[in-house]
Design a protein around this motif. Sequence first.
Motif, PDB file in Angstrom:
ATOM      1  N   LEU A 464      54.486  55.762  35.766  1.00  0.00           N
ATOM      2  CA  LEU A 464      54.748  57.135  36.206  1.00  0.00           C
ATOM      3  C   LEU A 464      55.480  57.922  35.133  1.00  0.00           C
ATOM      4  N   GLU A 465      56.400  57.263  34.431  1.00  0.00           N
ATOM      5  CA  GLU A 465      57.137  57.927  33.359  1.00  0.00           C
ATOM      6  C   GLU A 465      56.243  58.293  32.178  1.00  0.00           C
ATOM      7  N   GLU A 466      55.127  57.551  32.008  1.00  0.00           N
ATOM      8  CA  GLU A 466      54.207  57.825  30.906  1.00  0.00           C
ATOM      9  C   GLU A 466      53.295  59.019  31.167  1.00  0.00           C
ATOM     10  N   VAL A 467      53.247  59.483  32.410  1.00  0.00           N
ATOM     11  CA  VAL A 467      52.358  60.605  32.750  1.00  0.00           C
ATOM     12  C   VAL A 467      52.817  61.849  31.979  1.00  0.00           C
ATOM     13  N   PRO A 468      51.927  62.497  31.213  1.00  0.00           N
ATOM     14  CA  PRO A 468      52.312  63.659  30.391  1.00  0.00           C
ATOM     15  C   PRO A 468      52.430  64.938  31.216  1.00  0.00           C
ATOM     16  N   GLU A 469      52.908  65.973  30.584  1.00  0.00           N
ATOM     17  CA  GLU A 469      53.026  67.278  31.241  1.00  0.00           C
ATOM     18  C   GLU A 469      51.643  67.823  31.619  1.00  0.00           C
ATOM     19  N   ASN A 470      51.652  68.646  32.638  1.00  0.00           N
ATOM     20  CA  ASN A 470      50.434  69.341  33.097  1.00  0.00           C
ATOM     21  C   ASN A 470      49.346  68.386  33.596  1.00  0.00           C
ATOM     22  N   ALA A 471      49.732  67.189  33.971  1.00  0.00           N
ATOM     23  CA  ALA A 471      48.753  66.201  34.453  1.00  0.00           C
ATOM     24  C   ALA A 471      48.596  66.277  35.968  1.00  0.00           C
ATOM     25  N   ILE A 472      47.568  65.643  36.449  1.00  0.00           N
ATOM     26  CA  ILE A 472      47.327  65.521  37.890  1.00  0.00           C
ATOM     27  C   ILE A 472      47.444  64.042  38.247  1.00  0.00           C
ATOM     28  N   VAL A 473      48.278  63.720  39.210  1.00  0.00           N
ATOM     29  CA  VAL A 473      48.489  62.329  39.632  1.00  0.00           C
ATOM     30  C   VAL A 473      48.024  62.168  41.072  1.00  0.00           C
ATOM     31  N   ILE A 474      47.125  61.223  41.249  1.00  0.00           N
ATOM     32  CA  ILE A 474      46.621  60.912  42.595  1.00  0.00           C
ATOM     33  C   ILE A 474      47.203  59.552  43.003  1.00  0.00           C
ATOM     34  N   ILE A 475      47.898  59.506  44.112  1.00  0.00           N
ATOM     35  CA  ILE A 475      48.489  58.253  44.595  1.00  0.00           C
ATOM     36  C   ILE A 475      47.804  57.868  45.895  1.00  0.00           C
ATOM     37  N   PHE A 494      59.734  60.374  41.842  1.00  0.00           N
ATOM     38  CA  PHE A 494      58.783  60.968  40.906  1.00  0.00           C
ATOM     39  C   PHE A 494      58.210  62.274  41.458  1.00  0.00           C
ATOM     40  N   ILE A 495      57.881  62.271  42.759  1.00  0.00           N
ATOM     41  CA  ILE A 495      57.297  63.468  43.372  1.00  0.00           C
ATOM     42  C   ILE A 495      58.288  64.627  43.355  1.00  0.00           C
ATOM     43  N   LEU A 496      59.555  64.303  43.646  1.00  0.00           N
ATOM     44  CA  LEU A 496      60.579  65.358  43.693  1.00  0.00           C
ATOM     45  C   LEU A 496      60.792  66.032  42.348  1.00  0.00           C
ATOM     46  N   HIS A 497      60.593  65.282  41.276  1.00  0.00           N
ATOM     47  CA  HIS A 497      60.873  65.837  39.944  1.00  0.00           C
ATOM     48  C   HIS A 497      59.598  66.130  39.140  1.00  0.00           C
ATOM     49  N   ALA A 498      58.431  65.932  39.746  1.00  0.00           N
ATOM     50  CA  ALA A 498      57.167  66.146  39.026  1.00  0.00           C
ATOM     51  C   ALA A 498      57.007  67.592  38.560  1.00  0.00           C
ATOM     52  N   HIS A 499      57.554  68.553  39.346  1.00  0.00           N
ATOM     53  CA  HIS A 499      57.368  69.968  38.983  1.00  0.00           C
ATOM     54  C   HIS A 499      58.056  70.317  37.655  1.00  0.00           C
ATOM     55  N   LEU A 500      59.046  69.531  37.248  1.00  0.00           N
ATOM     56  CA  LEU A 500      59.740  69.800  35.994  1.00  0.00           C
ATOM     57  C   LEU A 500      58.804  69.627  34.799  1.00  0.00           C
ATOM     58  N   LYS A 501      57.770  68.810  34.931  1.00  0.00           N
ATOM     59  CA  LYS A 501      56.787  68.604  33.865  1.00  0.00           C
ATOM     60  C   LYS A 501      55.439  69.235  34.247  1.00  0.00           C
ATOM     61  N   ASN A 502      55.476  70.074  35.290  1.00  0.00           N
ATOM     62  CA  ASN A 502      54.272  70.740  35.780  1.00  0.00           C
ATOM     63  C   ASN A 502      53.171  69.718  36.144  1.00  0.00           C
ATOM     64  N   ILE A 503      53.620  68.641  36.735  1.00  0.00           N
ATOM     65  CA  ILE A 503      52.679  67.582  37.173  1.00  0.00           C
ATOM     66  C   ILE A 503      52.359  67.815  38.641  1.00  0.00           C
TER      67      ILE A 503
END
Length: 552
Positions: A464-475, A494-503
């Motif tokens: 999850l930490e390796e996911v880059p900015e502006n990515a889409i993550v499907i769980i 991860f979900i709570l802070h995903a918006h900080l990297k525009n994920i």
Amino acid sequence: MTKQTKTKDYFSALSSDLPASIVVFLVALPLCLGVALASNAPLFSGIIAGVCGGVVVGIFSKSHLSVSGPAAGLTAIVASAITSLASFEAFLVVVVLSGMIQILLGFFKAGIIGDYVPNSVIKGMLAAIGLILILNQFPHLLGDSASLEIDENTPNPDKGNIFVNFFKAFGNINAAAVIIGGICLAFYFLWEGWVADKKGFIKLFPTPLIIVFIGVGLNALFGTLQIVTPLSDDHLVRIPVASSSSEFWSFFTTPDWSFITHKDVWVLAVTIALVASLESLLSIEAVDDLDPYQRVTPTNRELKAQGIGNVVSGLLGGIPVTSVIVRSSANVLAGAKTKMSTIYHGIFLLLSVAFIPTILNLIPKAALAAILIYTGYKLAKPSLFKAFYKKGMDVFLPFVITIVAILVTDLLKGVIIGIIVGLFFAFRSNFRKAVFVVNDDKRYLFRLRKDVSFLNKAIIKHKLEEVPENAIVIIDARRADYIDRDVVETIEDFILHAHLKNIKVELHTSAFVDHGFSYKILANNNEDGHLRRNYEEVIEAVIQSGNYKRYN
């Protein structure tokens, strides 16, 4: 099944059970004597244990093909116990008490332990015993009596272990033994190959019985023609011969109950009860696997039967009994159909030592070695190794490691090592399959499957930490039966802070409710509009993409 039906089945199976019981009797006789000698116990105590294992355990057990008797897996414990107690009569108290403990284990339903042993370990145990049989009997085939006929790997400090004896045997070859053993072994392979597809009268002749006649006949011929020096003494079966009925009954011994208050007696009783129970359960599991009819033995009933057998054996002067795989395998391969075979073999043991010990003492050990070597070959055929190799390393390695561990230690330690290795590969397989991660470009799929434990937390957090900015993550958690709370918290964080990297995170909401995910997280996920696209189409597109990386 009614008692009348059972009696009918036993009678209809007589033509199969009786010849098989003769085979088992011929195999069991030297083993009973050999185990007793290796245990530093009177030779006749091994015969008593064999009779009790056959008749008493056979009557009370519901196993159709298992054969019980003195087992070499206990020789080290028995020999040490007899030495420490300085009295065989005191040790008989231990045998009786261990039997009572086994009966209690049966009532407490401890028989379930055997169900948790991996099949690869059981097959490895069978193959290891087959190899041990071959190594252990080869010295007798060559005429070197440096080792005893035992059915597991139990080194004797005075005689060396099976590997030492195997190689030393080539320097102590006896011409008569080599000729008898070689002819008997070659005949066994040729005869079995010839009668394999035959039916009718020819099937009534058990091959081991023919082998015994050939061995006795050849040895007698050597004595008559003086071609080579015939076999005698240690190269022949040795059974104590009674000159009168009173001398025969003197072979039986009773426990010395004055030792029942000794602490060491109880410690030894618990030790033998636990070891004997585990060996019996493993043997039962293996024999049920060999059973052509795939019948299942009630394990708790088996523990009670083994306990009753040990109580009777101890009261009469016998060493401990367990279900033993070599005699059981011989029983299966000889074509037995019901438990009457093991009962008959116990009766034959008793009758033989009572009425025809002199005749039995004419049987060459080389002939018996040929029988056991063939049995060992059937248990450890090359095709078995090939079949497990094709199943994959997760199955093949526990199988092979179990074999090696038994060969270099003993049956019990080897099986424990095999179970540990099997559990490692089971955890490893579950660990690798629990989390499935793929990505193409900036679309990532995290699929949680089966049981996702805290052991998977590190890999999930790292990916999850390796996911880059502006990515889409499907769980995707629809295939997960269980998700550990630590993993839930990691994903929620991860979900709570995903918006900080525009994920953008997409969840299959209904699948997460049952796993303890916060309703607030799920609600926010929906409110943020992260489920705008068709969920199934996105997952399929990620998986079908030709240029993604996969981690699992």
